[in-house]
Enzyme design. Structure first.
Site, PDB file in Angstrom:
ATOM      1  N   ASP A 171      -2.630  15.019  11.034  1.00  0.00           N
ATOM      2  CA  ASP A 171      -2.768  14.892   9.388  1.00  0.00           C
ATOM      3  C   ASP A 171      -4.216  14.152   9.084  1.00  0.00           C
ATOM      4  OD1 ASP A 171      -2.408  14.561   6.796  1.00  0.00           O
ATOM      5  OD2 ASP A 171      -1.223  12.671   6.969  1.00  0.00           O
ATOM      6  N   GLU A 182       7.199  -0.388   5.514  1.00  0.00           N
ATOM      7  CA  GLU A 182       6.380  -0.427   4.630  1.00  0.00           C
ATOM      8  C   GLU A 182       4.854  -0.805   5.177  1.00  0.00           C
ATOM      9  OE1 GLU A 182       7.977  -3.622   2.255  1.00  0.00           O
ATOM     10  OE2 GLU A 182       9.278  -2.182   1.256  1.00  0.00           O
ATOM     11  N   LEU A 231       1.073  -1.007   0.016  1.00  0.00           N
ATOM     12  CA  LEU A 231       0.078   0.152  -0.005  1.00  0.00           C
ATOM     13  C   LEU A 231       0.786   1.331  -0.007  1.00  0.00           C
ATOM     14  CD1 LEU A 231      -2.508  -1.001   2.734  1.00  0.00           C
ATOM     15  CD2 LEU A 231      -2.918  -1.127   0.020  1.00  0.00           C
ATOM     16  N   GLU A 269       5.050   3.056   1.557  1.00  0.00           N
ATOM     17  CA  GLU A 269       6.188   2.967   2.369  1.00  0.00           C
ATOM     18  C   GLU A 269       6.666   4.017   2.716  1.00  0.00           C
ATOM     19  OE1 GLU A 269       9.463   1.843  -0.317  1.00  0.00           O
ATOM     20  OE2 GLU A 269       8.381   2.644  -1.994  1.00  0.00           O
ATOM     21  N   GLY A 270       7.633   4.074   3.783  1.00  0.00           N
ATOM     22  CA  GLY A 270       8.522   5.274   4.299  1.00  0.00           C
ATOM     23  C   GLY A 270       9.673   5.032   4.442  1.00  0.00           C
ATOM     24  N   GLN A 271      10.543   5.678   5.121  1.00  0.00           N
ATOM     25  CA  GLN A 271      11.906   5.580   5.476  1.00  0.00           C
ATOM     26  C   GLN A 271      12.338   4.266   5.939  1.00  0.00           C
ATOM     27  OE1 GLN A 271      14.110   7.863   4.077  1.00  0.00           O
ATOM     28  NE2 GLN A 271      15.960   7.457   4.966  1.00  0.00           N
ATOM     29  N   PHE A 272      11.868   3.764   6.962  1.00  0.00           N
ATOM     30  CA  PHE A 272      12.276   2.569   7.496  1.00  0.00           C
ATOM     31  C   PHE A 272      11.106   1.536   7.469  1.00  0.00           C
ATOM     32  CE2 PHE A 272      14.808   5.664   9.617  1.00  0.00           C
ATOM     33  CZ  PHE A 272      16.135   5.421   9.298  1.00  0.00           C
TER      34      PHE A 272
END
Length: 813
Positions: A668, A532, A525, A527-530
């Site tokens: 957010d 998913e 769906l 992902e981010g820096q470290f």
């Protein structure tokens, strides 16, 4: 005049929302000799008296005869102007006059010779005017027009005297473009999709033999097309309305010619192109431009090859470098990269052509030609001016650096004084005291501050200006802290008052350990820096959770879940942050908040399993629907009712009320972070930032998504202050999304930089801030509620408890 400015500042439907300045009828910048009329009833009712809010002479311009096609008031604006708004009044003259125009038409000309009739996007020429002689009526021109000369022609259906006072609003047309020529747009008829008419419906030139020439239209109206070209910024228009598009089956390339008001030195051309490659649409592969400085076209073109992007379907501006070539006309050939090519806006950047008188001297010995500029005796003066300017710049730079230094010193002193009163937030961003001291205003445990949301005290904002507090487009957010703002997996995390533990272990996590071999991967769906986020099937999960499971009974079948997974290369800090996020999620238990179901933390990779709503997010759900009507029922179009929208708003306010009761700050809140089940039950989540689909909703630093600035309160952007009150601001924007059916992005026609500039207007609080417009579907009482959410002063915003109580009766009605 203040009343008019206030009205203008709250409109945000087109990009002309920031091009709405009065052009000078009222304040006299437009001189009397720039005004003329077809006739005047008396010398004291001549065109020079047609100035809004002024009552000289007999108080207005009044034609000598009954209004007809021959009666007009003409204004010479002195230069090409982007005209967006017209304001009108009647003849009041201290309550002794009562003549006004109920309707009028507008004609315009760019050269004073060829006159064109303005029509709205539905083809209507008539503009509604005044209903009395005193009050001014402000009307948007949709579409706006590029013109120098404007004629207002009063219209009446009765035999009566008519008088007018006017003001024109807009801004200078610095492009200088007076016409473009192009092939007519075409119709897209794909199977299974709505027909898209990609023609230039507002073009004011000539349509002949499949070509447009001699005019301007949708490529210069300031409306930037959306990523999905079938979605439009206007209501009651057809799919594809915002784009001019062509297919490559009948055209080898698209040739366009651009004519300007004078010779210019062109630096670049910006072309806003669609790139929805899933529908066979891409930005152009290359372009070649020829220049005509005088009477013939130069032989050597400027050529530009586009870097194509097959991963990001977002529409975007392509900037073509024109190498400072000088011309009055350009001819550009755009070459196809796919079946379709679509443009919504084209603009040019240029400087005036500067010529210098030079004497060429032949050096007979060396065979060289040198250029000598005649000395007119002014060189010493120019040098002196330049030296003075440089000295002033040095002084200004020194003062700015000194102010920034003083600001930092004061901030350190202020935080040291309040150091004993700091509250640590459980959000990993705030676990490091150094980050807390550097990035946030001081925090207070006072009940009064807590009532304002999240336990924050009001910061002292007098210590630095917005420009000092907001540098490098990222106030209070260092590049090293971006990851922590976003969360480990790329999704935003709730900020909450921390528990007293310094470190977390497995015994601190109350969620049950689920066998990871029973998680079957289906798709990624985001992902981010470290980490998913994956969509997975969880075999036997309802039975595993047992009685009281929040999941529906699937008779032993697997259910869909969202799995946040920490990557193997994650840092130890990221690992600790991930465990803290699990602890936060495990504390949440509300029907309108996404639930943490179980975890897989006994071995790597660390995973948390949350609910997944099969109906997807609210943004996608609403954007694919229309408001319920007889037409939608007859054509079997997916629809929602006003009652459905109100019920959604109540559910979101209920979920946020629950978070606020725990002093949780979401940071957010938006429709992309609200998920739906089959019964339209909404659960607030935090996956939006991790999904590429919504990457354009976040302001970027060095290419990475950082902050959802279009949903953020001004104090969050400028001061780094995230509180329940800033969540209330975001809730107001979320309401606005709901009642526009998510058909456009908030402030969709302002750039990110202009959105940030607008927050500076909230900071200065001088009445120039731009608000979102009232959605047509939204009841007036609800829009008033939205406006309260966007109050400049935090104490003036409602609480989520108050919002819930205010919205609930609407659903009952």
């Amino acid at each position: 005049m203040k009343k008019i400015k206030g009205w203008v500042s709250r409109v945000n439907f087109t990009v002309s929302s920031h091009c709405r300045y009065p052009l000078g009828m009222e304040d006299g910048r437009i001189k009397d000799d720039a005004l003329k009329a077809s006739s005047q009833w008396h010398e004291t009712t001549g065109p020079q008296y047609a100035r809004l809010n002024r009552e000289e002479g007999h108080g207005a311009w009044c034609p000598a005869a009954q209004p007809s096609v021959s009666q007009y008031l003409e204004v010479d604006l002195g230069r090409l102007t982007f005209l967006t708004v017209i304001g009108t009044q009647g003849r009041y003259i201290r309550n002794s006059g009562n003549e006004f125009a109920r309707e009028y038409r507008v004609n315009y000309s760019r050269d004073g010779k060829l006159w064109k009739s303005w029509r709205n996007r539905q083809g209507n020429e008539i503009i509604e005017g005044n209903k009395d002689a005193y009050n001014s009526v402000i009307k948007d021109l949709r579409p706006p027009i590029v013109t120098r000369y404007v004629r207002l022609l009063p219209v009446t259906r009765l035999s009566t005297t008519i008088c007018m006072r006017v003001e024109l609003y807009g801004c200078s047309w610095d492009d200088g473009l007076i016409s473009y020529s192009a092939p007519e747009g075409q119709r897209m008829q794909p199977p299974g999709y709505p027909i898209a008419n990609l023609n230039d419906s507002t073009y004011d030139g000539v349509h002949e033999r499949g070509k447009l020439f001699g005019g301007l239209g949708q490529l210069t109206d300031g409306v930037i097309g959306q990523d999905d070209f079938t979605r439009t910024h206007e209501y009651s228009v057809w799919p594809g309305y915002d784009y001019l598009g062509w297919k490559n089956d009948s055209l080898e390339h698209v040739e366009m010619e651009f004519v300007f008001d004078r010779q210019r030195n062109f630096t670049s051309m910006k072309v806003h192109s669609n790139n929805m490659f899933s529908r066979d649409v891409k930005i152009f592969s290359s372009v070649s431009c020829w220049f005509k400085p005088h009477f013939v076209w130069e032989a050597e073109p400027v050529e530009f090859r586009t870097v194509l992007d097959d991963r990001n379907p977002s529409a975007r501006y392509v900037t073509v470098d024109l190498n400072h070539r000088t011309a009055k006309s350009l001819r550009c050939r755009f070459y196809f990269a796919d079946v379709w090519m679509m443009f919504s806006e084209i603009s040019f950047q240029s400087g005036n052509k500067h010529t210098h008188v030079q004497t060429k001297v032949q050096n007979s010995k060396k065979g060289k030609i040198t250029s000598v500029t005649p000395d007119d005796g002014k060189t010493p003066i120019l040098i002196g001016c330049l030296v003075t300017i440089i000295l002033l710049l040095v002084i200004i730079i020194f003062l700015i650096l000194w102010c920034q230094y003083v600001c930092k010193v004061l901030e350190k002193v202020r935080i040291q004084i309040n150091d004993k009163h700091l509250i640590f937030l459980l959000d990993p961003q705030y676990q490091n005291p150094a980050v807390l001291r550097n990035k946030l205003p001081e925090l207070s445990q006072s009940a009064e501050a807590s009532a304002c949301g999240g336990g924050y005290a009001e910061p002292d904002i007098t210590q630095c200006t917005p420009h000092q507090c907001f540098h490098s487009n990222a106030p209070h957010y260092a590049e090293t802290d971006i990851v922590r703002l976003q969360g480990v997996t790329g999704s935003n995390m709730y900020a909450v008052p921390a528990l007293t533990v310094d470190s977390l272990t497995r015994k601190d996590i109350s969620a049950a350990e689920f066998p990871r071999q029973q998680l079957i991967f289906r798709e990624k769906l985001g992902e981010g820096q470290f980490g998913e986020v994956h969509l997975c099937e969880a075999e036997g999960l309802p039975e595993f959770l047992g009685e009281g499971s929040p999941l529906p009974d699937r008779d032993g079948h697997s259910v869909l879940v969202a799995v946040k997974q920490l990557r193997a290369d994650a840092t130890s800090q990221a690992r600790n942050d991930f465990l803290k996020e699990i602890k936060i999620m495990s504390r949440l238990n509300d029907p309108n908040i996404i639930r943490l179901l179980c975890v897989c933390v006994s071995s790597d990779p660390l995973c948390m399993v949350t609910e997944y709503m099969e109906n997807g997010d609210l943004n996608m759900f609403l954007s694919q629907r229309e408001i319920e009507s007889t037409l939608t029922h007859a054509n079997n179009i997916p629809s929602v009712s006003l009652s459905d929208l109100l019920h959604m708003a109540v559910q979101i306010s209920s979920g946020m009320k629950y978070l606020a009761s725990l002093n949780f700050v979401h940071r957010d809140l938006a429709t992309r972070n609200c998920l739906l089940d089959r019964r339209l039950t909404i659960k607030i989540a935090d996956f939006g930032m991790s999904r590429n689909l919504y990457s354009s909703d976040y302001y970027r630093i060095q290419g990475r998504a950082v902050l959802p600035i279009r949903w953020m309160a001004w104090e969050s952007i400028l001061l780094g202050k995230f509180t329940t009150a800033s969540d209330v601001w975001a809730f107001g924007v979320t309401l606005w999304e709901i009642f526009t059916l998510c058909k456009e992005q908030p402030y969709s026609l302002l750039s990110d930089e202009q959105v940030i500039e607008n927050t500076g207007e909230f900071f200065r609080n001088q009445g120039r801030q731009i608000f979102l417009y009232a959605p047509p579907l939204c009841p007036p009482s609800l829009f008033e509620l939205m406006m309260r959410c966007w109050s400049r002063d935090i104490p003036d915003r409602p609480t989520f408890e108050g919002l819930y109580q205010a919205l609930k009766p609407h659903v009952n009605q």
